[in-house]
Design an enzyme around this catalytic site. Sequence first.
Site, PDB file in Angstrom:
ATOM      1  N   HIS A 102     -12.508   1.378 -30.040  1.00  0.00           N
ATOM      2  CA  HIS A 102     -13.685   0.655 -30.547  1.00  0.00           C
ATOM      3  C   HIS A 102     -13.256  -0.347 -31.595  1.00  0.00           C
ATOM      4  O   HIS A 102     -12.319  -0.120 -32.349  1.00  0.00           O
ATOM      5  CB  HIS A 102     -14.728   1.622 -31.115  1.00  0.00           C
ATOM      6  N   HIS A 104     -14.697  -2.332 -34.849  1.00  0.00           N
ATOM      7  CA  HIS A 104     -15.781  -2.441 -35.826  1.00  0.00           C
ATOM      8  C   HIS A 104     -15.977  -3.910 -36.184  1.00  0.00           C
ATOM      9  O   HIS A 104     -15.000  -4.605 -36.482  1.00  0.00           O
ATOM     10  CB  HIS A 104     -15.410  -1.728 -37.137  1.00  0.00           C
TER      11      HIS A 104
HETATM   12  P1  AMP Z   1     -13.293   5.234 -36.508  1.00  0.00           P
HETATM   13  O1  AMP Z   1     -13.179   5.975 -37.810  1.00  0.00           O
HETATM   14  O2  AMP Z   1     -12.618   3.894 -36.523  1.00  0.00           O
HETATM   15  O3  AMP Z   1     -12.877   6.090 -35.344  1.00  0.00           O
HETATM   16  O4  AMP Z   1     -14.834   4.911 -36.346  1.00  0.00           O
HETATM   17  C1  AMP Z   1     -15.707   5.702 -35.636  1.00  0.00           C
HETATM   18  C2  AMP Z   1     -17.090   5.215 -35.957  1.00  0.00           C
HETATM   19  O5  AMP Z   1     -17.990   5.747 -35.011  1.00  0.00           O
HETATM   20  C3  AMP Z   1     -17.593   5.628 -37.338  1.00  0.00           C
HETATM   21  O6  AMP Z   1     -17.860   4.477 -38.125  1.00  0.00           O
HETATM   22  C4  AMP Z   1     -18.864   6.429 -37.025  1.00  0.00           C
HETATM   23  O7  AMP Z   1     -19.892   6.209 -37.947  1.00  0.00           O
HETATM   24  C5  AMP Z   1     -19.216   5.915 -35.646  1.00  0.00           C
HETATM   25  N1  AMP Z   1     -20.011   6.839 -34.849  1.00  0.00           N
HETATM   26  C6  AMP Z   1     -19.755   8.143 -34.593  1.00  0.00           C
HETATM   27  N2  AMP Z   1     -20.724   8.668 -33.811  1.00  0.00           N
HETATM   28  C7  AMP Z   1     -21.587   7.664 -33.551  1.00  0.00           C
HETATM   29  C8  AMP Z   1     -22.803   7.563 -32.791  1.00  0.00           C
HETATM   30  N3  AMP Z   1     -23.308   8.615 -32.143  1.00  0.00           N
HETATM   31  N4  AMP Z   1     -23.434   6.377 -32.739  1.00  0.00           N
HETATM   32  C9  AMP Z   1     -22.933   5.313 -33.385  1.00  0.00           C
HETATM   33  N5  AMP Z   1     -21.788   5.326 -34.108  1.00  0.00           N
HETATM   34  C10 AMP Z   1     -21.130   6.498 -34.200  1.00  0.00           C
END
Ligand code: AMP
Length: 155
Positions: A102, A104
């Site tokens: 993903h 951001h």
């Molecule tokens: P990372 O730490 O780069 O793996 O980022 C993962 C991101 O996914 C975090 O910013 C979380 O807030 C986000 N996240 C986790 N679960 C969900 C969800 N169900 N819907 C939207 N974002 C999510």
Amino acid sequence: MNDAPNSIFSLILSGEIPSHKIYDDDFVYAFLDINPLTRGHTLVIPKENAPTMDTLSEDSAASLGRVLPKICRAIMQVTGAINYNLIQNNGEAAGQTVNHLHIHIIPRYSDSEHSFVWANQPIDHLDAKNIAESISAAFSNFLRSNLWAAEDNSG
Ligand code: AMP
């Protein structure tokens, strides 16, 4: 394609858990982060179940690259943010918490106080020469093996 285990983002893609959708096509999905660092914090993901950037197929990478600038432009236009960061963590030690690639997009506002600080050092040019040449050679090898694979597959 790889066989990474399904993550919560697979459930979002299948519609089993809800999300605030921003963009959807055959290869890419974008939605709001559930714990935003700032207003409009968006995640852009490939539909392919790739955990990290180095495992992503060329087709998905191309699709991701094609839509990213437009998603950034739309976020900037709507939020009125002054700037934004693209952050992309690969692997647990690098801060990745969801095992599905993903990107951001994090808008920055005039009153934003978050920072992404790292302690960098001046480059060691001798080591830099070695590592640049080695990475370049590894990259060329990937290109060559891709070409061979394509020729093998062409029959
Ligand atoms: P990372 O730490 O780069 O793996 O980022 C993962 C991101 O996914 C975090 O910013 C979380 O807030 C986000 N996240 C986790 N679960 C969900 C969800 N169900 N819907 C939207 N974002 C999510």
